[in-house]
Design an enzyme around this catalytic site. Sequence first.
Site, PDB file in Angstrom:
ATOM      1  CB  SER A 164      -4.571   1.993   9.135  1.00  0.00           C
ATOM      2  OG  SER A 164      -4.942   0.658   8.366  1.00  0.00           O
ATOM      3  N   GLY A 218      -7.715   4.690 -10.461  1.00  0.00           N
ATOM      4  CA  GLY A 218      -7.348   3.356  -9.461  1.00  0.00           C
ATOM      5  C   GLY A 218      -8.169   3.514  -8.124  1.00  0.00           C
ATOM      6  CB  SER A 219      -8.676   1.339  -5.186  1.00  0.00           C
ATOM      7  OG  SER A 219      -7.256   1.206  -4.848  1.00  0.00           O
ATOM      8  N   GLY A 249     -11.234   2.399   6.084  1.00  0.00           N
ATOM      9  CA  GLY A 249     -10.999   0.908   6.621  1.00  0.00           C
ATOM     10  C   GLY A 249     -11.136   0.521   5.145  1.00  0.00           C
ATOM     11  CD  GLN A 250      -8.377   4.196   0.539  1.00  0.00           C
ATOM     12  OE1 GLN A 250      -8.428   4.962   1.257  1.00  0.00           O
ATOM     13  NE2 GLN A 250      -7.528   4.122  -1.251  1.00  0.00           N
ATOM     14  CB  SER A 269      -8.193   7.822  -8.413  1.00  0.00           C
ATOM     15  OG  SER A 269      -6.214   8.169  -8.184  1.00  0.00           O
ATOM     16  CB  THR A 318      -0.716   0.005   1.358  1.00  0.00           C
ATOM     17  OG1 THR A 318      -0.119   0.164   2.298  1.00  0.00           O
ATOM     18  CG2 THR A 318      -1.797  -1.337   1.381  1.00  0.00           C
ATOM     19  CB  CYS A 319       0.314   4.835  -0.181  1.00  0.00           C
ATOM     20  SG  CYS A 319      -1.366   4.661   1.702  1.00  0.00           S
ATOM     21  CD  GLN A 329      -5.033  -0.359   0.345  1.00  0.00           C
ATOM     22  OE1 GLN A 329      -4.722  -0.476   1.752  1.00  0.00           O
ATOM     23  NE2 GLN A 329      -4.154   1.379   0.254  1.00  0.00           N
TER      24      GLN A 329
END
Length: 592
Positions: A109, A194-195, A115-116, A197, A49-50, A120
């Site tokens: 997180s 993407g998700s 919840g994102q 964005s 992830t980021c 992922q």
Amino acid sequence: MSLLVVGLSHRSAPVSVLERAALSTDAQVKLLQDTVAAEPATEAAVLATCNRIELYADVDKFHAGVAELSTLLAQHSGVGLEELTPYLYVHYEDRAVHHQFSVACGLDSMVVGEGQILGQIKDSLARAQELHTAGKLLNDLFQQSLRVGKRAHSETGIDRAGQSLVTFGLEQLAAGGDVQEWAAGRRALVIGAGSMSSLAAATLARAGVTEVVVANRTFERAERLAHLLEEQYGQRLTESADTAVTARAVRMDAVPDELTRTDVVVSCTGATGLVLTAEAVAQAVEGRTGQSVTDVTDSGRTAAPASGQDAVKGAVQGAVKDRAPQSAATAGAEENCPLDLAAVQGASGFSVLGEAAVAGMDAATLEQHAAWVDNGTVDRRETARRSPEADSELIAALAATAATVGRIPERRKPEPIAVIPRPAPALFLLDLAMPRDIDAAVHRLPGVRLVDIESLAEASADAPMAADVDQVRRIVSDEVAAFGAAQRAAHITPTVVALRTMAADVVASEIARLDGRLPDLDERQRGEIRQAVHRVVDKLLHAPTVRVKQLAAEPGGAGYADALRTLFDLDPETVAAVFRAEDSTDEKDRPA
């Protein structure tokens, strides 16, 4: 085999390291393939992830597994192993399960409770399934972690403890104000489709922007996202505005023109290089405001306005100075610091706090410098880490000043320091990509506010924690215990099945032998004998097999499967065949 996770995240590594170690989609695929090809691992999944990069694997040797997974992460991230190792963390068996469940619940997180991460994790599992690198263990782990994450969000108020990274980033752009009031009437540009964005575009639409422009390298994806936004938000009023939202798609080469018309930019692409340079942003601000972007110099003074390309070049040159560490000659002049280091530019290795920097200053200048430090211009974290040696340097400097002016500096109100205010932002930028899409040097451009992963990490460190976090932690602990018990019980099941299969074969063999010795028995008599023998065998095996499953589910119960195989001399290939049959069934039952 045992679960092992090796990774790094915003909690263990600085953003600069995470950015360099970020894995493209192709790199993730190659990493998975190389991991299962390595000797210690039979299964693998990557969660990237980021703000985290984690490699999960089912390994048969702990130390060999750690060494192999660490080496593979270094190879595919492009960061040397020696440099990467200090930032890596390792979790094994139950601790690895606990970590995965905590991640799924949002406890690990950057913004607690978001919840994102569930989406992922789902994408990570789907990729491993597509490449056939996820077997029974990782399928069970990831699917259960999704259930645990959903349970945490449905049974607790963890959502109140945080929000998505997008929402948190927009709050930072709004400088703590109400996001809907800040966003109302603005135009937005979303780079990427993407998700993340898509979430950003929807969040901006709900917040009340009047237009959302989507730019993407694949134009069709940008069109699809814009169409969905029009369908959902274009035909009704938004929650905070009296006008509908318009959405349109543009190609990437149109981004420079769109920058001059937009107010808010959110960028989250998979690009490995910069999408927006400092020069491009400076040109956009100049085109938007109609005024030249001026150079903010190190002395805190604003240079005389330039025009055209010279103005842009000056602003960018001022911005680029943020990329490299400050030299000794410029360190003291930053942001209106009263120190004049021109006399000691030739010296090397001195500290702004050291004797060489302040010796010879008059009392008023020294006090002014102290006021500059106390007002927070100097990073207080650096001051907090000041060593006793640095303190002794300060004392020596004070002594040197006293010797120069003939007295100890008296405490009196310092002269006010002129502060050149930055202009109000004309362009707001939110960079959610890793590696970053927007040049960090943009931070220095006047008329621009940039929020990126690094600034979000700093802001989230002080975010309040909700009381619901403790409840989620209890859920995670309970689920880890249940998952471990289920895995241990499942581990012995093939052995129990193999035992019962062996018993059934013995019964069948004896019944066949009886048929040969008593050929005169009719079918009813044969059936009665057959049922009687089966009942005897089932009753003899029932209690031990039930009890061995209970014992195997407890911590340290893995040895009971070995005991059964030894006591009943079970064929290892028969047990392995049951394992393979179960894996085949799981493959068919996996959700699409």
